[in-house]
Design a protein around this motif. Structure first.
Motif, PDB file in Angstrom:
ATOM      1  N   ASN A   8       0.851  -1.181   0.000  1.00 27.58           N
ATOM      2  CA  ASN A   8       0.000   0.000   0.000  1.00 27.58           C
ATOM      3  C   ASN A   8       0.890   1.236   0.000  1.00 27.58           C
ATOM      4  OD1 ASN A   8      -1.648   2.261   0.876  1.00 27.58           O
ATOM      5  ND2 ASN A   8      -3.240   0.752   1.360  1.00 27.58           N
ATOM      6  N   ARG A  26      -7.786  -1.166  15.219  1.00 28.14           N
ATOM      7  CA  ARG A  26      -8.962  -1.263  14.352  1.00 28.14           C
ATOM      8  C   ARG A  26      -8.805  -0.399  13.100  1.00 28.14           C
ATOM      9  NH1 ARG A  26     -14.006   0.224  17.751  1.00 28.14           N
ATOM     10  NH2 ARG A  26     -15.074  -0.295  15.800  1.00 28.14           N
ATOM     11  N   GLN A  27      -8.234   0.802  13.255  1.00 30.84           N
ATOM     12  CA  GLN A  27      -8.111   1.680  12.084  1.00 30.84           C
ATOM     13  C   GLN A  27      -7.082   1.188  11.081  1.00 30.84           C
ATOM     14  OE1 GLN A  27      -7.646   2.587  15.313  1.00 30.84           O
ATOM     15  NE2 GLN A  27      -6.266   4.360  15.486  1.00 30.84           N
ATOM     16  N   PHE A  75      -6.910  -2.049  10.303  1.00 28.53           N
ATOM     17  CA  PHE A  75      -7.389  -3.336   9.802  1.00 28.53           C
ATOM     18  C   PHE A  75      -7.395  -3.436   8.276  1.00 28.53           C
ATOM     19  CE2 PHE A  75     -11.073  -5.822   8.290  1.00 28.53           C
ATOM     20  CZ  PHE A  75     -10.599  -7.085   8.581  1.00 28.53           C
ATOM     21  N   PRO A  76      -7.902  -2.443   7.535  1.00 21.26           N
ATOM     22  CA  PRO A  76      -7.926  -2.606   6.070  1.00 21.26           C
ATOM     23  C   PRO A  76      -6.542  -2.802   5.466  1.00 21.26           C
ATOM     24  CG  PRO A  76      -9.312  -0.764   6.739  1.00 21.26           C
ATOM     25  CD  PRO A  76      -8.511  -1.161   7.945  1.00 21.26           C
ATOM     26  N   PHE A  77      -5.534  -2.172   6.055  1.00 20.64           N
ATOM     27  CA  PHE A  77      -4.183  -2.250   5.500  1.00 20.64           C
ATOM     28  C   PHE A  77      -3.518  -3.582   5.857  1.00 20.64           C
ATOM     29  CE2 PHE A  77      -4.984   2.195   7.003  1.00 20.64           C
ATOM     30  CZ  PHE A  77      -5.542   2.625   5.808  1.00 20.64           C
ATOM     31  N   LEU A  88      -5.197  -6.277   6.441  1.00 24.46           N
ATOM     32  CA  LEU A  88      -5.929  -7.238   5.613  1.00 24.46           C
ATOM     33  C   LEU A  88      -5.315  -7.336   4.228  1.00 24.46           C
ATOM     34  CD1 LEU A  88      -8.330  -9.141   5.123  1.00 24.46           C
ATOM     35  CD2 LEU A  88      -9.711  -7.123   4.602  1.00 24.46           C
ATOM     36  N   GLU A  89      -4.948  -6.191   3.651  1.00 27.15           N
ATOM     37  CA  GLU A  89      -4.255  -6.210   2.354  1.00 27.15           C
ATOM     38  C   GLU A  89      -2.974  -7.033   2.433  1.00 27.15           C
ATOM     39  OE1 GLU A  89      -4.867  -2.225  -0.209  1.00 27.15           O
ATOM     40  OE2 GLU A  89      -3.947  -1.869   1.751  1.00 27.15           O
ATOM     41  N   GLU A 111      -3.790 -10.768   2.605  1.00 21.98           N
ATOM     42  CA  GLU A 111      -4.296 -11.287   1.339  1.00 21.98           C
ATOM     43  C   GLU A 111      -3.257 -11.234   0.226  1.00 21.98           C
ATOM     44  OE1 GLU A 111      -8.363  -9.685   0.715  1.00 21.98           O
ATOM     45  OE2 GLU A 111      -8.849 -11.743   1.383  1.00 21.98           O
ATOM     46  N   ASP A 132     -13.000  -7.826  13.850  1.00 16.55           N
ATOM     47  CA  ASP A 132     -12.954  -7.595  12.399  1.00 16.55           C
ATOM     48  C   ASP A 132     -12.378  -8.811  11.682  1.00 16.55           C
ATOM     49  OD1 ASP A 132     -13.579  -4.488  12.069  1.00 16.55           O
ATOM     50  OD2 ASP A 132     -12.261  -4.704  13.789  1.00 16.55           O
ATOM     51  N   TRP A 133     -11.317  -9.403  12.268  1.00 14.05           N
ATOM     52  CA  TRP A 133     -10.723 -10.600  11.664  1.00 14.05           C
ATOM     53  C   TRP A 133     -11.676 -11.783  11.732  1.00 14.05           C
ATOM     54  CZ3 TRP A 133      -6.858 -10.221   8.526  1.00 14.05           C
ATOM     55  CH2 TRP A 133      -5.965  -9.156   8.658  1.00 14.05           C
TER      56      TRP A 133
END
Length: 242
Positions: A5, A54-55, A57-59, A61-62, A65, A91-92
């Motif tokens: 990212n 938590r903030q 998490f999207p990164f 997750l990237e 994956e 979240d996970w």
């Protein structure tokens, strides 16, 4: 370095055989550069150590994956209950329906049975769990550096200790893996922001960890480290005894 990212600088490195560090650099409120690291063991039953905030998490997750589909996760583990350790736990669990929290027995009793959306797998002190080719062993270490429920995972095939907040270093977490001094920088950081509980048993607990003879320390903040982990843990014990 594999930056997955460019906006956040989140990057992924393999620090031991099929053990990956996912790292996101940030700036602390005072402007100090810092990093948050998670570790993914890719095996028959993949394990993530540290959930991240938590903030983030999207990164993170990237990052996961980029190595494997998140639905393959089976274990979401952490050292102790703290936002950067397990803030994104639910979240996970939401995106990995076959995964469960993995923690020590004290954490399960006092916190995780209540805060997690799925019942945890609680490991007793010294209990081992096979992931396939890798085996992790839980080591109770109360209040080291903080948290009654604190403990660490030792991956026995590669000699990698998932060492949580021990040897926290400032900076952006580069290089991902080093064999240079991390005790000096981590002690300087502790001197400025003392996050240790200073348990009377710290020396005994560090010796307990040292007896596992880790060759890689997977630090939560800063670079992971490769070398004689037993000697480094005993050197930390010496610093804390002063």
């Amino acid at each position: 370095m594999s930056v997955i990212n460019p906006e956040t600088g989140t990057n992924v490195h393999e620090i031991a055989e099929r053990i990956y560090r996912i790292s996101t650099p940030i700036d602390l409120p005072d402007g100090t550069a810092f990093s948050f690291n998670q570790y993914l063991i890719d095996d028959d039953e993949p394990l993530l150590f540290h959930t991240g905030l938590r903030q983030l998490f999207p990164f993170v997750l990237e990052g996961v994956e980029s190595i494997l589909p998140v639905t393959r996760l089976r274990h979401v583990a952490f050292s102790h209950v703290e936002a950067d350790e397990c803030g994104a736990l639910n979240d996970w669990l939401a995106v990995a329906p076959q995964a469960a929290p993995l923690c020590g027995t004290i954490a399960a009793i006092v916190s995780v049975n209540d805060l997690a959306d799925r019942a945890p797998r609680a490991l007793a002190d010294g209990e081992a769990l096979s992931l396939g080719q890798h085996t992790v062993r839980w080591i109770d270490a109360p209040h080291l550096p903080h948290g009654w429920e604190c403990g660490f995972l030792m991956e026995e095939r590669t000699g990698t200790m998932l060492s949580g907040d021990l040897f926290t270093q400032p900076g952006r977490g580069l290089p991902a893996l080093t064999d240079t001094d991390i005790l000096g920088p981590s002690e300087a950081f502790r001197g400025a922001m003392d996050y240790f509980s200073h348990s009377k048993n710290a020396g005994e607990l560090l010796e307990k960890l040292a007896r596992h003879n880790p060759t890689t320390l997977a630090c939560m903040h800063g670079s992971a480290w490769r070398g004689d982990g037993a000697s480094l843990l005993r050197a930390l014990a010496g610093e804390l005894a002063r």
